[in-house]
Structure formats: C-alpha cells, structure tokens
Design an enzyme around this catalytic site. Structure first.
Site, PDB file in Angstrom:
ATOM      1  N   GLY A  27       0.835  -1.209   0.000  1.00 24.32           N
ATOM      2  CA  GLY A  27       0.000   0.000   0.000  1.00 24.32           C
ATOM      3  C   GLY A  27       0.866   1.253   0.000  1.00 24.32           C
ATOM      4  O   GLY A  27       1.951   1.246   0.574  1.00 24.32           O
ATOM      5  N   ASP A 155       0.899   1.946   9.359  1.00 23.43           N
ATOM      6  CA  ASP A 155       0.498   1.181  10.550  1.00 23.43           C
ATOM      7  C   ASP A 155       1.553   1.226  11.668  1.00 23.43           C
ATOM      8  O   ASP A 155       1.247   0.907  12.809  1.00 23.43           O
ATOM      9  CB  ASP A 155       0.232  -0.281  10.176  1.00 23.43           C
ATOM     10  CG  ASP A 155      -0.806  -0.424   9.081  1.00 23.43           C
ATOM     11  OD1 ASP A 155      -1.629   0.504   8.927  1.00 23.43           O
ATOM     12  OD2 ASP A 155      -0.794  -1.441   8.370  1.00 23.43           O
ATOM     13  N   GLN A 302      -6.089   8.689   5.152  1.00 16.26           N
ATOM     14  CA  GLN A 302      -4.907   8.582   6.011  1.00 16.26           C
ATOM     15  C   GLN A 302      -3.638   8.259   5.223  1.00 16.26           C
ATOM     16  O   GLN A 302      -2.530   8.415   5.718  1.00 16.26           O
ATOM     17  CB  GLN A 302      -5.119   7.467   7.057  1.00 16.26           C
ATOM     18  CG  GLN A 302      -6.165   7.808   8.067  1.00 16.26           C
ATOM     19  CD  GLN A 302      -6.758   6.574   8.735  1.00 16.26           C
ATOM     20  OE1 GLN A 302      -6.396   6.229   9.839  1.00 16.26           O
ATOM     21  NE2 GLN A 302      -7.670   5.894   8.063  1.00 16.26           N
TER      22      GLN A 302
HETATM   23  O1  F6P Z   1      -1.201  -1.491   5.779  1.00 16.02           O
HETATM   24  C1  F6P Z   1      -1.666  -0.232   5.422  1.00 16.02           C
HETATM   25  C2  F6P Z   1      -3.166  -0.223   5.319  1.00 16.02           C
HETATM   26  O2  F6P Z   1      -3.584   1.099   5.006  1.00 16.02           O
HETATM   27  C3  F6P Z   1      -3.912  -0.740   6.544  1.00 16.02           C
HETATM   28  O3  F6P Z   1      -3.932   0.190   7.599  1.00 16.02           O
HETATM   29  C4  F6P Z   1      -5.251  -1.086   5.955  1.00 16.02           C
HETATM   30  O4  F6P Z   1      -5.888  -2.085   6.705  1.00 16.02           O
HETATM   31  C5  F6P Z   1      -4.897  -1.596   4.580  1.00 16.02           C
HETATM   32  O5  F6P Z   1      -3.610  -1.073   4.268  1.00 16.02           O
HETATM   33  C6  F6P Z   1      -5.870  -1.205   3.511  1.00 16.02           C
HETATM   34  O6  F6P Z   1      -5.471  -1.804   2.337  1.00 16.02           O
HETATM   35  P1  F6P Z   1      -6.118  -1.482   0.904  1.00 16.02           P
HETATM   36  O7  F6P Z   1      -5.506  -0.209   0.415  1.00 16.02           O
HETATM   37  O8  F6P Z   1      -5.747  -2.653   0.078  1.00 16.02           O
HETATM   38  O9  F6P Z   1      -7.608  -1.328   1.120  1.00 16.02           O
END
Ligand code: F6P
Length: 384
Positions: A27, A155, A302
């Site tokens: 991500g 995170d 975020q």
């Molecule tokens: O690991 C980073 C993060 O933003 C987490 O906080 C969240 O659960 C996840 O990635 C969301 O992932 P995606 O962008 O695949 O929805």
C-alpha cells in the site's frame, strides 16, 4: 565488504556498481517519493550511479517496466504524496497467478524476477515497502540477488524501526479528523465514532486519540468490554458532558468476540479487508446510552496527500542511507530509525515480529491517566 555480512547473503564489490534499481511495493503512504528523491540524489551525486525506477512494485520487474530516474526528475518530490513509480499490494511473486492450459494456477516467479534484473544489468535492488514486500525481498536475496530494504507503512507495525515514515502523516490526518468531529459532536450532543486504519495494531488510534482528545480509544491490543465503554459515556453524560468522541482502530474487537471484516481472510492465507467495527460500536452505544451516535470512517485519506515534515525528513534520510548501505556493501539490510539515529538490520530479523502497542506501556497508561477509557472491564470495575 561489510564485516556484518551474513552467511549466504550475496556479495557485491561496491567499486563495480553502475546501475541500481528502486521499487515501491504494498500500500502507498506519504513519504515514498521523498525516499525516491533521497536515494536518486545520493546515488547520482555522491556515487555517480544510474538509478532505474521499477513501475508498480514487483509486477514491473516481471513486465520489464524500467525507467531511468535522474536527479532532475526528483525536483520537489519530497512534497508529493503517493509514489511516482506506482505500487501494487497484490500478486506475491512467490504465489503469482499465471494461466496454464486455460486455468489460473499460482507459481513461484522469483527466478524470473532475478533473471529480468540481471538482463537489465541491475547491480542492487532497493525495495521500499512493508512486511509483505520485505518477505519477497528476502526470497530474492536467497536466490543470490543483492537487495536493500526501506521500511514503510502508516500502521507503524514493523519491529525493526522505532517509527516508519507515513505513520506521522496518518496520525496527523486522524487527529485533524478528531478535532473536526469534536465541534460537531459538541454542537449536537452526539457520540461520534471515528474508525481509523492500522490493520492489527492500534498505534494510529492510540496516538491520534490522545492528541485529538478522544474520550474512548479502542485498539486491537486491548479487546474491549462494551459495558465499560457505555458506562464511561453514561458517566460523562451524568457529569454534564453531553457528547463523546470514540477513536476505534479498524482491528479492534470486543472481548470474547472477533474482528469485523468487509472481506474475510481467504482460506489460502490471503489477507482480509478490515472494516465496520465503528458501526458495531455505534449501534451498541446508541442502544445502551440513548445518545444519538454517528460514524465516520477515515479510510484512505490517512494514506493520501503530502507527508508531514517529520515524514519528509525520515523518508529522505532512509533514501540517502539506502545509497550509503550499497556503497558499504551492506547487502541484505533494511534501514531503520533507532532513537534519533539511522541504523540498519538484517531484513530477515527485521520482519520477524510485529511492533504492537503494549497494553501496559507508557502511552496507554498516559491515556488512562487522562481519564480516557481504553475499554478495559476490570479497570473500570475497580472504580465502583
Ligand atoms: O497497511 C496499510 C493499510 O492502510 C492498513 O492500515 C489497511 O488495513 C490496509 O492497508 C488497507 O489496504 P487497501 O488499500 O488494500 O484497502
């Protein structure tokens, strides 16, 4: 050659380096572009190496999507959110979906990755990512290709580093949201539940909750007691505070219950998508306290936008240090922050453990000393 080189780690002769590559995996988060800028400038200006950017994480190695990035291309990049290289958090090369005889099967394509890197005469690969990216980096290392890691995630859950870049920006975003929710909650005498990211760790909820003056903070590390939360809100109401702010981490769950997913984890180990705990909490609050309750889910806000000053500086330092590690022959290392100093660790040991919030640690105790309810049943009961 570095004296700390681990047995089995590929060796390089820094004097022979000409072309190094960088990719961003997993991500996105604020600060990725600042890492790229720091790395490219250090490699170009200090060592005279060419830097090749790889598009869309490991996918770009397989599709041979390589592009040279020169110092001139990095002007102003420290301010920019996202990643100019693109990223992907699907398609693990060790279990890569490929079509064979009309059927999709998963294959380990790491050998192809190494082949393509060699074909493009890449001397060292720098992978910027979280634990998933570092596991892949380790597999490439095991195949004898030199890799350096740079840790990122909003995170803040990587054990190797005190802080990951991106985290500070995410906390600032969540704090700003709590500040805004305060004014509307107070005006309408409502309870407002803010759901923040963080996967299985509660760092964002905890620190934003303290900074944003939350009355209740719920994190995965402390399975919460809903009665304790409701009684805290009820007591606030009785004492004249007719509104309430609740910061809940997406991975938080009630004691004896389970996490709430938008998409459950797959039986093959594919990670699920957390989401929905704020709605669950809000329902319980409005039923038990009769306070009108609303939910806000901060989501990908975020991860977006310009990094904070802290993240710009940390990401830049990480990028520059990745260049220095290559020059010192420190292959198989990940850069990290320990105290105020940039250091490095073996990638393997760096990804071993998640850095979770200590339920009895200083930050949680600080929150509780302020009167914030962390959802603990026994602590609340002791007060009665
Ligand atoms: O690991 C980073 C993060 O933003 C987490 O906080 C969240 O659960 C996840 O990635 C969301 O992932 P995606 O962008 O695949 O929805």
């Amino acid at each position: 050659m570095s004296k700390s080189r681990k047995k089995g780690t590929p060796e390089i002769n820094p004097k022979n380096i000409k072309r190094v590559a960088i990719l961003t995996g997993g991500g996105d988060c604020p600060g990725l572009n600042a890492v790229i800028r720091g790395f490219v400038r250090c490699c170009n200006k200090v060592y005279g190496w060419k830097v090749i950017g790889i598009k869309d994480g490991f996918d770009g190695i397989l599709s041979e999507d390589f592009v040279e990035i020169a110092t001139g291309d990095t002007r102003g990049l420290q301010v920019l959110g996202g990643t100019i290289l693109g990223t992907s958090n699907r398609g693990n090369p060790m279990k890569y979906p490929v079509e064979e005889d009309g059927i999709i099967v998963t294959k380990d394509v790491t050998p192809q990755i190494v082949k393509n890197l060699n074909k493009h005469k890449i001397d060292v690969l720098v992978t910027v990512g979280g634990d998933g990216t570092m596991k892949i980096a380790e597999a490439i290392l095991k195949m004898g290709f030199p890799v350096i890691g740079v840790p990122k995630t909003i995170d803040n859950d990587l054990g190797a580093t005190d802080v990951t870049f991106g985290y500070n920006s995410a906390v600032a975003c969540a704090t700003n949201a709590l500040d805004k929710l305060h004014t509307t909650a107070e005006s309408h005498h409502r309870a407002l539940v803010l759901e923040v990211m963080g996967r299985d760790c509660g760092w964002i909820a905890l620190e934003a909750g303290i900074a944003g003056g939350a009355d209740v903070i719920l994190i995965p590390e402390i399975p919460f007691d809903m009665d304790a939360v409701n009684r805290h809100i009820h007591d606030r109401k009785k004492s004249g505070s007719r509104f309430c702010i609740i910061a809940v981490a997406e991975g938080a769950f009630p004691d004896g219950g389970s996490k709430v997913y938008k998409k459950k984890p797959g039986p093959d180990g594919t990670p699920g998508k957390l989401g929905g705990i704020a709605d669950w909490v809000a329902d319980k609050i409005s039923f038990a306290t009769e306070i009108e309750t609303r939910v806000a889910v901060l989501g990908h806000l975020q991860r977006g936008g310009a990094p904070t000053t802290f993240d710009r500086v940390l990401a830049t330092r990480f990028g520059v240090e990745a260049g220095h590690l290559i020059a010192n022959g420190e292959i198989g290392k990940i850069v990290c922050l320990k105290g105020r100093a940039i250091k490095s660790y073996d990638i393997k040991s760096a990804i071993k453990e998640l850095k979770v919030v200590n339920p009895d640690g200083q930050t949680v105790r600080t929150a509780e000393a302020l009167g914030i309810c962390m959802g603990r049943a026994n602590k609340y009961d002791k007060k009665d």
